[in-house]
Scaffold this motif. Sequence first.
Motif, PDB file in Angstrom:
ATOM      1  N   MET A  24      -6.419   2.874   6.145  1.00  0.00           N
ATOM      2  CA  MET A  24      -4.965   2.849   5.929  1.00  0.00           C
ATOM      3  C   MET A  24      -4.591   3.645   4.685  1.00  0.00           C
ATOM      4  O   MET A  24      -3.568   4.353   4.653  1.00  0.00           O
ATOM      5  N   LEU A  25      -5.427   3.558   3.649  1.00  0.00           N
ATOM      6  CA  LEU A  25      -5.197   4.311   2.420  1.00  0.00           C
ATOM      7  C   LEU A  25      -5.225   5.818   2.700  1.00  0.00           C
ATOM      8  O   LEU A  25      -4.348   6.570   2.262  1.00  0.00           O
ATOM      9  N   ILE A  26      -6.245   6.263   3.425  1.00  0.00           N
ATOM     10  CA  ILE A  26      -6.358   7.687   3.744  1.00  0.00           C
ATOM     11  C   ILE A  26      -5.166   8.141   4.571  1.00  0.00           C
ATOM     12  O   ILE A  26      -4.614   9.237   4.361  1.00  0.00           O
ATOM     13  N   ASP A  27      -4.746   7.299   5.489  1.00  0.00           N
ATOM     14  CA  ASP A  27      -3.583   7.650   6.324  1.00  0.00           C
ATOM     15  C   ASP A  27      -2.332   7.804   5.474  1.00  0.00           C
ATOM     16  O   ASP A  27      -1.483   8.664   5.741  1.00  0.00           O
ATOM     17  N   GLU A  28      -2.210   6.984   4.446  1.00  0.00           N
ATOM     18  CA  GLU A  28      -1.051   7.075   3.557  1.00  0.00           C
ATOM     19  C   GLU A  28      -1.102   8.355   2.726  1.00  0.00           C
ATOM     20  O   GLU A  28      -0.075   9.003   2.493  1.00  0.00           O
ATOM     21  N   VAL A  29      -2.299   8.723   2.272  1.00  0.00           N
ATOM     22  CA  VAL A  29      -2.460   9.990   1.555  1.00  0.00           C
ATOM     23  C   VAL A  29      -2.073  11.152   2.459  1.00  0.00           C
ATOM     24  O   VAL A  29      -1.350  12.070   2.058  1.00  0.00           O
ATOM     25  N   VAL A  45      -6.651  -0.029  -9.498  1.00  0.00           N
ATOM     26  CA  VAL A  45      -5.553  -0.647  -8.735  1.00  0.00           C
ATOM     27  C   VAL A  45      -5.777  -0.405  -7.245  1.00  0.00           C
ATOM     28  O   VAL A  45      -5.649  -1.317  -6.417  1.00  0.00           O
ATOM     29  N   ILE A  46      -6.118   0.843  -6.914  1.00  0.00           N
ATOM     30  CA  ILE A  46      -6.362   1.188  -5.510  1.00  0.00           C
ATOM     31  C   ILE A  46      -7.602   0.469  -5.004  1.00  0.00           C
ATOM     32  O   ILE A  46      -7.637  -0.035  -3.874  1.00  0.00           O
ATOM     33  N   ALA A  47      -8.658   0.414  -5.841  1.00  0.00           N
ATOM     34  CA  ALA A  47      -9.901  -0.244  -5.427  1.00  0.00           C
ATOM     35  C   ALA A  47      -9.681  -1.723  -5.142  1.00  0.00           C
ATOM     36  O   ALA A  47     -10.252  -2.277  -4.193  1.00  0.00           O
ATOM     37  N   LYS A  48      -8.865  -2.387  -5.946  1.00  0.00           N
ATOM     38  CA  LYS A  48      -8.567  -3.810  -5.729  1.00  0.00           C
ATOM     39  C   LYS A  48      -7.810  -4.018  -4.421  1.00  0.00           C
ATOM     40  O   LYS A  48      -8.027  -5.006  -3.718  1.00  0.00           O
ATOM     41  N   MET A  49      -6.930  -3.071  -4.094  1.00  0.00           N
ATOM     42  CA  MET A  49      -6.121  -3.211  -2.884  1.00  0.00           C
ATOM     43  C   MET A  49      -6.918  -2.899  -1.625  1.00  0.00           C
ATOM     44  O   MET A  49      -6.651  -3.459  -0.559  1.00  0.00           O
ATOM     45  N   LEU A  66       0.833  -1.206   0.000  1.00  0.00           N
ATOM     46  CA  LEU A  66       0.000   0.000   0.000  1.00  0.00           C
ATOM     47  C   LEU A  66       0.868   1.256   0.000  1.00  0.00           C
ATOM     48  O   LEU A  66       0.600   2.214  -0.747  1.00  0.00           O
ATOM     49  N   GLU A  67       1.907   1.269   0.822  1.00  0.00           N
ATOM     50  CA  GLU A  67       2.798   2.431   0.870  1.00  0.00           C
ATOM     51  C   GLU A  67       3.446   2.679  -0.485  1.00  0.00           C
ATOM     52  O   GLU A  67       3.471   3.813  -0.981  1.00  0.00           O
ATOM     53  N   VAL A  68       3.948   1.634  -1.091  1.00  0.00           N
ATOM     54  CA  VAL A  68       4.645   1.778  -2.377  1.00  0.00           C
ATOM     55  C   VAL A  68       3.694   2.286  -3.445  1.00  0.00           C
ATOM     56  O   VAL A  68       4.004   3.240  -4.177  1.00  0.00           O
ATOM     57  N   VAL A  69       2.520   1.661  -3.558  1.00  0.00           N
ATOM     58  CA  VAL A  69       1.575   2.018  -4.622  1.00  0.00           C
ATOM     59  C   VAL A  69       1.045   3.437  -4.438  1.00  0.00           C
ATOM     60  O   VAL A  69       1.074   4.255  -5.367  1.00  0.00           O
ATOM     61  N   ILE A  70       0.572   3.743  -3.245  1.00  0.00           N
ATOM     62  CA  ILE A  70      -0.044   5.058  -3.014  1.00  0.00           C
ATOM     63  C   ILE A  70       0.996   6.163  -3.091  1.00  0.00           C
ATOM     64  O   ILE A  70       0.775   7.202  -3.740  1.00  0.00           O
TER      65      ILE A  70
END
Length: 858
Positions: A575-580, A562-566, A534-538
Amino acid sequence: MSVWRSHLLRIGDRCPEYGLGNVDFKEHIDACCSVVFRELEHSGEDILKFLLQCAEQLPHKIPLYGVVIGLINLENEDFVKRILEITQINLQDAISSEKCDQIRVLIRFLTALMCSKVISPGSLVNLFETLLSSACTIVEEEKGNPSWQPRADFYVFCILSSFPWGGAELNEQVPEMIEEVMVGIQSYLSIRKHVHDTGVIFFEIGEGNDKTLDEKDFLEDLWVRVQSMSNDGWKVDSVPRPHLTFEAQLVGGKSHGIGPIIFHEPPVPSLGIDGGKQKHEAELRYPQRLRRLNIFPSSKSENMQPIDRFVVEEYLLDVLLFFNGCRKECALYMASLPVPFRYEYLMAETIFSQLLLLPRAPFKPIYYTLVIIDLCKALPGAFPAVVAGAVRALFDRIADLDMECRTRLILWFSHHLANFQFTWPWEEWAYVIDLPKWAPKRVFVQEVLEREVRLSYWEKIKQSIENAVGLDELLPLKGGSNFKYRAEDGQESSPQHALSKDLNSMVKGKVTVHEIVLWVEEKVVAVHGFKCALEVVIQTLLDIGSKSFTHLITVMERYGNVIAKMCPDQEKQVMLIDEVNSYWKDNTQMTAIAIDRMMGYRLVSNLAIVYWVFSPSSMQQFHTSDRPWEILRNAISKTYNRISDLRKEIYSLKRSVLAAKESLVEAEAELEAAESKLSIVNGEPVRGENPGRLKRLKAFADKRKEEEISTRESVEAKEALLARALEENKALFITMYKSFANVLKEGLSHADVDGKQDNVLSRNADAMAVDPDEPLTMEVDEENERSKKIESQNGCTIEEAAQWRRSTLAYVKAFTRQYASEIWPHINELDSDVFCQDVDPQFQNAVYTGLGRPTPQS
């Protein structure tokens, strides 16, 4: 524009039509009447419509239009009767459709016509008595519905607000009748409930500072002003009385009557929650027009009588209302009102009171921003200093200012400065850098500077505060992005760096989404785990899209799958929002935009955003930054806007269904009529219509039927989406309030276990108020001493915990008030799931106050 239109429109102005600088009302009226009389025979209907339009949309000129109509009445009674007929129709329609501004202005217009002998005083008083009777019926417990008191108050307000324009004439001609009206108003005030506006006041009521509850509400205040005017012989300096100049002529005209006006009954009263919902609906339909924001000392308007202040406020509010969208004309009329005294301070207070009006401003904030800018340019010697004084006064009380008002003030101030080269004496506020990071004044300056950077660029804002030593520490860091895998000289490359480089190459090489998904699953997740993937992709995708908003949106559109699949579930979306947030940790604007776009593309849900906002890392910012609140506001607004859009689409589609049904009925009738025609050929009946035409009619009817079916299916589909959106909305509010309840119960620390938090908070708020007679250095020293007080287990001072709690409760009230209309339908679920017996009383009080609902304790 025709000559007569120009004269009617510009009457009372300094303009070429009447000679620049000439403001003699008698000359203006004579010239206008002369032009109108010449055209009355040929353009009578057009003049009638335009004259009524001018009276409704330029209400500060109503006394002038009243005299013009009075003079026309001497020559053409039929024309004036037609004016009264249309006015009565418009008033009845306005009352039936609850158009408050039109009702108020038309009653003022009728009062001015009474002054010019066009209508009889008794007829006007009868209208007042009808309004008063309807108001009294509404507030009666047995016959009416007290939940609809806002409607009753508005009717009485219309009577009282018309007295400055005709009270003297009524008292002179029908003193007994006007006395009966005054007694009736006094009786109404004795049976209505005093309005406690605790949920919509500008400044919070702190401990030991509850005097606001004992002050007069808006109607009681106006009543006192009218009584004072009555005792002073009905004298009003701010209302021109041009009819006195023409009194010898006007007295020869025939006075007409006003027909009866019908008022609809209030809704059937409800008890409990339904009653609270009805009260909310009534306040929406009959909002209080003005809540005074007393920024300046009374000495700034000491030469103005109480009733004159009210009249000038009415003038200013009318100009703001009717010139919405015409900023330059608005500023021009506001700067040249027909009053014999200066009113710059009152004008500033009135504009700011509208900008900060709760629960919502009448117009978009940008309108007030532009009007203030134009007034500063139109009155360069006076108004800029007044605006600056208002900002300083509000800044001094920023700790007590309602949280929503504070946010609006930040947005306005930063935008205002952007139009004046970001010029401000920041050195006056440089001392805030020595205040604790949570101090409201420091947070205010920090947020203003952050918004300024959004409107300009970092170097420009840095230059604008160069005279304020140390204030640059409050600027967001330059650049803003925080890419974890940026290649730097001398730094060892980790496996994550290599993965990020590979993904970057795939994106540049326009590899398909499917291939990237397989690569993530097989090469990254399987080897390094989900968190690393997740870190790498986002981080990589955001870095690719970081050049501009367009780049970011393009990346979202192309690689959103890609993000939706993850991140298919809420836990991973958090976790996604936290990475953003981590990538844009120094750029609030880009964080908010990225999360907002992700919600728009359904990559994150509104519930995931709520869970992230109330995560421990975000909670730490509740009192020091607007970042989590801006993101939460965006999420709620996006959900609300989606519901609003669906409702509008359903309404439009239902109208289309009706139109399609009517069209289908017509087509089938036409087809049936054609098929019924028969002819006799060789003794056999055959169709009399052309077979080709019958075929076309049948095809047309079939097409209309398909259209109706298709439209009905669209309605059903939209209604299903709306039902789903409403369920999401309910879940959103329940989750949000549960989260608020939980974090307030746990607190930022355990510093309030001794139960003394409120007292500490009160002392802290008092200490942060600026005393102009004390040196700023003393304030800074006191703040530093307070910030060094006993610390709690996690290093958070008692005062910081108190400020955190105060800010959080303030946002609870602000969100509740802003979205009250969407919250009321779910109040039963909220009562059972959230507002149970063990809920924090202060939290419950904040919600109830925001809803305008009596608290259980009261």
